[in-house]
Design an enzyme around this catalytic site. Structure first.
Site, PDB file in Angstrom:
ATOM      1  N   CYS A  65       0.841  -1.197   0.000  1.00  0.00           N
ATOM      2  CA  CYS A  65       0.000   0.000   0.000  1.00  0.00           C
ATOM      3  C   CYS A  65       0.884   1.258   0.000  1.00  0.00           C
ATOM      4  CB  CYS A  65      -0.976  -0.061   1.172  1.00  0.00           C
ATOM      5  SG  CYS A  65      -2.398   1.052   0.974  1.00  0.00           S
TER       6      CYS A  65
ATOM      7  N   HIS B 222      -3.466  -5.793   1.067  1.00  0.00           N
ATOM      8  CA  HIS B 222      -2.793  -6.030   2.344  1.00  0.00           C
ATOM      9  C   HIS B 222      -2.774  -7.517   2.716  1.00  0.00           C
ATOM     10  CE1 HIS B 222      -2.376  -1.856   3.919  1.00  0.00           C
ATOM     11  NE2 HIS B 222      -3.392  -1.624   3.100  1.00  0.00           N
TER      12      HIS B 222
ATOM     13  N   GLU C  34      -1.000  -8.855   5.039  1.00  0.00           N
ATOM     14  CA  GLU C  34      -0.859  -8.975   6.494  1.00  0.00           C
ATOM     15  C   GLU C  34      -2.198  -8.894   7.219  1.00  0.00           C
ATOM     16  OE1 GLU C  34      -0.879  -4.497   5.969  1.00  0.00           O
ATOM     17  OE2 GLU C  34      -0.349  -6.274   4.810  1.00  0.00           O
TER      18      GLU C  34
END
Length: 227
Positions: A86, A194, A196
């Site tokens: 990002c 994302h 994560e």
């Protein structure tokens, strides 16, 4: 795997990356401040999402010239694995470590939603644990995720397998539905979704875990000069 997770003023996904690397993927992660001047001893450098320096001027512009980025360039030039997510992707393009730029979403709104992606290249340090053609779902959260590069650059990215992730349904106007790319050498990845945030079922899915387990596998075989 020992990962350096960079933290700039305004980063807000640094602890998420530490958790995903350390608690879920089985690696070791350490927060490294923007003022650091060396990344010696690390296997991977991760640049998190957020709003580095408040996205002043434009996303990633100020972070791209922070002291630690000189060390990131040296690390990447030596063959070390670098992943920007990002805002991290925006920083990598602003720093010239990846081609192109991230512009405002075509609808001019911040988008935050689960997004379907195709894994286009499974022969990278970041995707080697995915099967070819796999479709995964990862969250996105950005206002400037519209990837753009000139026609010549796009042709080179496609020809050399540098498009690693592609949106199934384009949420932001990115050219060629691009969600993530690598440099020509394949050791630097930038992606807007994302991973994560998708490593535990409790959070809605585990499709992002493959990115971290791929890095874990790749570092076991790495012989680059910065290790």
């Amino acid at each position: 795997m020992r990962a350096a997770v960079l933290s700039f003023p305004g980063s807000n996904c640094d602890q998420d990356l530490v958790w995903a690397t350390q608690q879920v993927a089985g690696g070791c992660a350490e927060i490294v401040p923007a003022t650091a001047t060396t990344l010696s001893g690390f296997d991977v450098v991760m640049i998190p999402g957020g709003f580095s320096y408040g996205d002043y001027l434009r996303s990633g512009a100020i972070a791209s010239v922070a002291p630690v980025m000189t060390a990131v360039r040296h690390f990447a030039d030596a063959g070390g694995f670098v992943m920007g997510i990002c805002n991290g992707f925006q920083i990598l393009t602003a720093a010239g470590l990846l081609p192109g730029s991230l512009q405002s979403n075509t609808q001019l709104d911040f988008v935050c939603a689960p997004t379907s992606l195709k894994v286009e290249n499974v022969r990278t340090p970041f995707t080697n644990r995915f099967a070819p053609g796999t479709t995964i779902t990862l969250p996105i959260a950005h206002g400037e995720g519209n990837y753009y590069a000139d026609a010549g650059t796009i042709a080179e990215l496609e020809a050399h397998g540098q498009v690693v992730f592609r949106y199934r349904e384009n949420p932001n106007g990115s050219v060629h539905d691009i969600a993530g790319i690598t440099n020509r050498a394949g050791n630097v990845l930038g992606m807007m979704p994302h991973p994560e945030r998708a490593v535990e079922s409790l959070l809605g899915g585990t499709d992002g875990l493959g990115v971290f387990t791929s890095l874990l596998a790749a570092t076991k075989e790495a012989t680059y000069a910065s290790r």
